[in-house]
Write a protein that holds these residues in place. Structure first.
Motif, PDB file in Angstrom:
ATOM      1  N   PHE A  63     -49.318 -91.175  12.089  1.00 21.59           N
ATOM      2  CA  PHE A  63     -48.801 -90.100  12.931  1.00 21.59           C
ATOM      3  C   PHE A  63     -47.278 -90.094  12.777  1.00 21.59           C
ATOM      4  CE2 PHE A  63     -52.607 -90.615  16.035  1.00 21.59           C
ATOM      5  CZ  PHE A  63     -53.433 -90.046  15.079  1.00 21.59           C
ATOM      6  N   ALA A  64     -46.778 -89.058  12.160  1.00 23.40           N
ATOM      7  CA  ALA A  64     -45.349 -88.981  11.825  1.00 23.40           C
ATOM      8  C   ALA A  64     -44.808 -87.685  12.418  1.00 23.40           C
ATOM      9  CB  ALA A  64     -45.188 -89.002  10.311  1.00 23.40           C
ATOM     10  N   TYR A  65     -44.219 -87.802  13.588  1.00 24.85           N
ATOM     11  CA  TYR A  65     -43.863 -86.613  14.342  1.00 24.85           C
ATOM     12  C   TYR A  65     -42.480 -86.080  13.968  1.00 24.85           C
ATOM     13  CZ  TYR A  65     -47.919 -88.074  16.959  1.00 24.85           C
ATOM     14  OH  TYR A  65     -49.193 -88.431  17.299  1.00 24.85           O
ATOM     15  N   PRO A  66     -42.294 -84.768  14.066  1.00 25.66           N
ATOM     16  CA  PRO A  66     -41.032 -84.161  13.635  1.00 25.66           C
ATOM     17  C   PRO A  66     -39.828 -84.713  14.383  1.00 25.66           C
ATOM     18  CG  PRO A  66     -42.619 -82.475  14.281  1.00 25.66           C
ATOM     19  CD  PRO A  66     -43.215 -83.792  14.648  1.00 25.66           C
ATOM     20  N   SER A  67     -38.714 -84.815  13.682  1.00 29.44           N
ATOM     21  CA  SER A  67     -37.494 -85.312  14.301  1.00 29.44           C
ATOM     22  C   SER A  67     -36.284 -84.691  13.611  1.00 29.44           C
ATOM     23  CB  SER A  67     -37.459 -86.832  14.145  1.00 29.44           C
ATOM     24  OG  SER A  67     -36.278 -87.365  14.669  1.00 29.44           O
ATOM     25  N   ARG A  68     -35.288 -84.314  14.373  1.00 29.63           N
ATOM     26  CA  ARG A  68     -33.970 -83.900  13.885  1.00 29.63           C
ATOM     27  C   ARG A  68     -34.020 -83.008  12.648  1.00 29.63           C
ATOM     28  NH1 ARG A  68     -31.537 -89.922  14.535  1.00 29.63           N
ATOM     29  NH2 ARG A  68     -32.169 -90.137  16.702  1.00 29.63           N
ATOM     30  N   SER A  69     -34.813 -81.955  12.729  1.00 26.90           N
ATOM     31  CA  SER A  69     -34.993 -81.110  11.544  1.00 26.90           C
ATOM     32  C   SER A  69     -33.718 -80.344  11.186  1.00 26.90           C
ATOM     33  CB  SER A  69     -36.169 -80.166  11.743  1.00 26.90           C
ATOM     34  OG  SER A  69     -36.031 -79.544  12.988  1.00 26.90           O
ATOM     35  N   ALA A  70     -32.695 -80.414  12.063  1.00 26.59           N
ATOM     36  CA  ALA A  70     -31.418 -79.776  11.711  1.00 26.59           C
ATOM     37  C   ALA A  70     -30.676 -80.575  10.641  1.00 26.59           C
ATOM     38  CB  ALA A  70     -30.542 -79.654  12.958  1.00 26.59           C
ATOM     39  N   VAL A  71     -31.055 -81.826  10.433  1.00 27.78           N
ATOM     40  CA  VAL A  71     -30.385 -82.650   9.417  1.00 27.78           C
ATOM     41  C   VAL A  71     -31.185 -82.536   8.111  1.00 27.78           C
ATOM     42  CG1 VAL A  71     -29.559 -84.984   8.843  1.00 27.78           C
ATOM     43  CG2 VAL A  71     -29.616 -84.231  11.244  1.00 27.78           C
ATOM     44  N   PRO A  72     -30.544 -82.043   7.013  1.00 25.06           N
ATOM     45  CA  PRO A  72     -31.297 -81.761   5.783  1.00 25.06           C
ATOM     46  C   PRO A  72     -32.076 -82.973   5.258  1.00 25.06           C
ATOM     47  CG  PRO A  72     -28.990 -81.072   5.560  1.00 25.06           C
ATOM     48  CD  PRO A  72     -29.122 -81.702   6.903  1.00 25.06           C
ATOM     49  N   GLU A  73     -31.485 -84.171   5.334  1.00 20.45           N
ATOM     50  CA  GLU A  73     -32.174 -85.364   4.816  1.00 20.45           C
ATOM     51  C   GLU A  73     -33.526 -85.575   5.510  1.00 20.45           C
ATOM     52  OE1 GLU A  73     -28.996 -85.267   5.600  1.00 20.45           O
ATOM     53  OE2 GLU A  73     -27.776 -86.441   4.200  1.00 20.45           O
ATOM     54  N   TYR A  74     -33.603 -85.191   6.773  1.00 17.62           N
ATOM     55  CA  TYR A  74     -34.849 -85.385   7.512  1.00 17.62           C
ATOM     56  C   TYR A  74     -35.926 -84.426   7.013  1.00 17.62           C
ATOM     57  CZ  TYR A  74     -32.766 -88.569  10.892  1.00 17.62           C
ATOM     58  OH  TYR A  74     -32.169 -89.659  11.474  1.00 17.62           O
ATOM     59  N   ARG A  75     -35.515 -83.198   6.680  1.00 11.71           N
ATOM     60  CA  ARG A  75     -36.502 -82.220   6.192  1.00 11.71           C
ATOM     61  C   ARG A  75     -37.059 -82.686   4.843  1.00 11.71           C
ATOM     62  NH1 ARG A  75     -32.473 -78.568   8.101  1.00 11.71           N
ATOM     63  NH2 ARG A  75     -31.863 -77.972   5.993  1.00 11.71           N
ATOM     64  N   LEU A  76     -36.164 -83.177   3.989  1.00  9.57           N
ATOM     65  CA  LEU A  76     -36.590 -83.665   2.673  1.00  9.57           C
ATOM     66  C   LEU A  76     -37.542 -84.849   2.813  1.00  9.57           C
ATOM     67  CD1 LEU A  76     -33.373 -83.807   0.470  1.00  9.57           C
ATOM     68  CD2 LEU A  76     -35.544 -82.703  -0.104  1.00  9.57           C
ATOM     69  N   TYR A  77     -37.181 -85.733   3.740  1.00 13.59           N
ATOM     70  CA  TYR A  77     -37.983 -86.950   3.931  1.00 13.59           C
ATOM     71  C   TYR A  77     -39.395 -86.597   4.410  1.00 13.59           C
ATOM     72  CZ  TYR A  77     -38.983 -91.818   5.023  1.00 13.59           C
ATOM     73  OH  TYR A  77     -39.530 -93.081   5.040  1.00 13.59           O
ATOM     74  N   THR A  78     -39.469 -85.637   5.315  1.00 10.54           N
ATOM     75  CA  THR A  78     -40.774 -85.210   5.822  1.00 10.54           C
ATOM     76  C   THR A  78     -41.634 -84.705   4.661  1.00 10.54           C
ATOM     77  OG1 THR A  78     -39.679 -84.583   7.860  1.00 10.54           O
ATOM     78  CG2 THR A  78     -41.882 -83.705   7.535  1.00 10.54           C
ATOM     79  N   GLU A  79     -41.028 -83.997   3.719  1.00  3.94           N
ATOM     80  CA  GLU A  79     -41.776 -83.492   2.565  1.00  3.94           C
ATOM     81  C   GLU A  79     -42.276 -84.646   1.698  1.00  3.94           C
ATOM     82  OE1 GLU A  79     -42.519 -80.469   3.882  1.00  3.94           O
ATOM     83  OE2 GLU A  79     -43.334 -80.686   1.846  1.00  3.94           O
ATOM     84  N   ARG A  80     -41.440 -85.671   1.539  1.00  5.53           N
ATOM     85  CA  ARG A  80     -41.863 -86.827   0.725  1.00  5.53           C
ATOM     86  C   ARG A  80     -43.042 -87.543   1.377  1.00  5.53           C
ATOM     87  NH1 ARG A  80     -37.370 -90.821  -0.315  1.00  5.53           N
ATOM     88  NH2 ARG A  80     -39.017 -91.804  -1.528  1.00  5.53           N
ATOM     89  N   VAL A  81     -43.015 -87.619   2.707  1.00 10.03           N
ATOM     90  CA  VAL A  81     -44.131 -88.263   3.422  1.00 10.03           C
ATOM     91  C   VAL A  81     -45.420 -87.478   3.166  1.00 10.03           C
ATOM     92  CG1 VAL A  81     -45.053 -88.732   5.738  1.00 10.03           C
ATOM     93  CG2 VAL A  81     -42.677 -89.315   5.200  1.00 10.03           C
ATOM     94  N   ARG A  82     -45.344 -86.166   3.314  1.00 11.55           N
ATOM     95  CA  ARG A  82     -46.534 -85.314   3.105  1.00 11.55           C
ATOM     96  C   ARG A  82     -47.072 -85.454   1.688  1.00 11.55           C
ATOM     97  NH1 ARG A  82     -47.038 -80.873   6.829  1.00 11.55           N
ATOM     98  NH2 ARG A  82     -45.040 -80.352   7.765  1.00 11.55           N
ATOM     99  N   LEU A  83     -46.142 -85.454   0.735  1.00  6.85           N
ATOM    100  CA  LEU A  83     -46.547 -85.491  -0.664  1.00  6.85           C
ATOM    101  C   LEU A  83     -47.256 -86.803  -1.002  1.00  6.85           C
ATOM    102  CD1 LEU A  83     -46.075 -83.482  -2.946  1.00  6.85           C
ATOM    103  CD2 LEU A  83     -44.153 -84.901  -3.692  1.00  6.85           C
TER     104      LEU A  83
END
Ligand code: G6P
Length: 504
Positions: A349-369
């Motif tokens: 369970f990896a819940y969204p966090s600080r999506s205003a910071v670009p590194e966080y958005r990229l990291y979330t994509e890596r987790v999904r992938l």
């Protein structure tokens, strides 16, 4: 006269949202700091007048802040005053300074070949951080200066507000009131060599800011000691390391668990530095897990597991949480120990966090992938090796902890980590805890967890294997011991000890 207790934090215990019809709904603020302080305050409110000062985080919060006649709303027993800081100032202070700079420094997250760049663009960010901090100092000074002569205890929370104790002290110095300032740092503290990444004046201002407090607390001795090291190395402050700290049980290497680790004298003022590890309110947590919503999730997740062993992780999708390496370790487990294929399932369970910071958005994509790759590589018609959920669902997280056989908490660095403690408190069969040695919680839980180097994927895969193969009796014994430690450091004690240090 009743004591006055003021708490200040960036995120408050409540935040608001606009419903589709434009009305406002209040939501419980998330994160370990909020749950710990809220739970700790429950023991204080019967004999103190408490006010919690926080920033308005969204337009809905700002609308509430502007509507308030008295300045505070009172959603759950504690009056909350939200500061309506202009959005651009708030954004620079919160996203650019607190989250993209201070968080990265103290979690050692920079890819230093490329980041950070402290150029012209940083000056307005830092200016905003000063303005944001002043808004807190002004509000606290105003609240502390109310009528009467009650003792005032001010508890400033977290890295967002590091400048506030010094600013507040300057505002209070004229008065003769019995006011004492406590500060708590909830995340790790960087060693001096890494802390020096910050521009010199910034690094000095942050340390000086905290040293405006009478008492500064940390979750683990490592972080408190690193803070003392920075005070000596960067400020040239007078650091006295004589403390009264208690050390851990046998097997923990005699590490300091709780208590004073030193005093810093700087600009004529002495700050006591101490370790206060935060545990969990085990009774409240177990009672919450009896709720119908949690029970419904237990039933659904139990069916999905189909009697297989469950490896659980619950995190915000946060760079420091190391979710990608955790999934890589699970992949290595399945690749190198085929005996577990079909017999285990990973709930991540990896819940969204600080999506205003670009590194966080990229990291979330890596987790999904990576999750998708694992499912494609090992999944079969009748076995799904991994369920990744990215939508926040608190009752479902509790349900996963209730069912867990193994709990993975492998942060790169973490101030404390409450999930590592909540899991064993909740687990029905007892869960084996695979825990990063870089989490503050490793200091209190070392004897009963399986400690890993968070960068060592093979070692983490070995620990998962050992955790899965552990006998029921061993797993239950370790889990019960961790739950007992977590309960011993319950938030009421965490907060009560700090108030006691400030002189109750
Ligand atoms: C983590 C840290 C807390 C901090 C929080 C802020 O939970 O451990 O110390 O307060 O992050 O998160 P936010 O979502 O408010 O940026």
């Amino acid at each position: 006269m009743r004591q006055r207790v003021l708490v200040a934090s960036n995120r408050g215990p409540i935040s608001f949202e606009f419903a589709t019809d434009g009305s406002l709904t209040g939501l419980r603020g998330g994160g370990g700091m909020i749950s710990g302080v809220t739970s700790g305050l429950a023991a204080v409110t019967p004999h103190a007048d408490v006010t919690w000062i926080c920033a308005a985080l969204s337009d809905a919060d700002r609308a509430v802040a502007r509507q308030l006649d008295t300045g505070t709303c009172d959603p759950g027993g504690v009056p909350v005053r939200m500061l309506d800081i202009p959005p651009d100032i708030f954004d620079r202070a919160y996203n650019n300074v607190a989250n993209s700079t201070l968080w990265f420094v103290h979690h050692l997250l920079f890819d230093t070949t490329n980041q950070p760049h402290f150029g012209l663009a940083f000056a307005p960010d830092w200016e905003s951080y000063l303005t944001y901090s002043e808004a807190f100092a002004d509000a606290l000074a105003e609240e502390a200066g109310g009528p009467g002569s009650a003792e005032v205890r001010i508890l400033v929370q977290d890295y967002h507000l590091s400048l506030v104790p010094r600013m507040l002290r300057a505002r209070l110095d004229g008065g003769a009131r019995n006011t004492r300032i406590g500060y708590f740092w909830h995340i790790p503290w960087a060693p001096p060599d890494y802390y020096r990444i910050l521009p010199l004046e910034v690094g000095r201002a942050l340390l000086d800011g905290i040293l405006g407090a009478d008492h500064a607390g940390f979750h683990a001795a490592r972080w408190a000691t690193a803070f003392l090291d920075c005070c000596a190395a960067i400020l040239g402050a007078d650091v006295d390391r004589a403390g009264s700290a208690s050390t851990g049980p046998e097997g923990t290497g005699g590490a300091v668990i709780a208590g004073t680790v030193g005093r810093v004298r700087y600009r004529g003022h002495v700050t006591e530095v101490a370790v206060h590890p935060m545990g969990v309110d085990a009774d409240a947590l177990r009672a919450r897990a009896e709720g119908a919503d949690v029970r419904a999730h237990i039933s659904t997740l139990g069916q999905a597991a189909g009697g297989r062993k469950l490896i659980v992780r619950v995190d915000r999708t946060e760079l420091s949480k190391n979710i990608v390496r955790g999934l890589a370790a699970y992949r290595e487990l399945l690749a190198t120990r085929p005996q577990w294929r079909g017999r285990v399932m990973h709930l991540a369970f990896a819940y969204p966090s600080r999506s205003a910071v670009p590194e966080y958005r990229l990291y979330t994509e890596r987790v999904r992938l990576l999750a998708q790759e694992i499912t494609e590589e090992f999944g079969t018609a009748d076995w799904n090796p991994l369920i990744l959920e990215v939508k926040d669902d608190y009752p479902r997280s509790l349900a996963a902890c209730v069912l867990a056989d193994v709990l993975v908490v492998n942060p790169i660095r973490d101030g404390m980590n409450l999930v590592a403690q909540e899991g064993p408190v909740l687990s029905e069969r007892g869960c084996a805890l695979v825990l990063s040695r870089e989490a503050g919680a490793a200091a209190t839980l070392a004897a009963d967890a399986l400690l890993v180097n968070p960068f060592d994927i093979s070692e983490t895969a070995d620990a998962l294997d050992q955790a899965l193969a552990m006998t029921d009796a061993e797993r239950q014994r370790r889990s019960a011991a961790i739950a007992a430690t977590a309960a011993a450091f319950r938030p009421a004690r965490w907060l009560g000890d700090q108030l006691a240090r400030l002189g109750t």
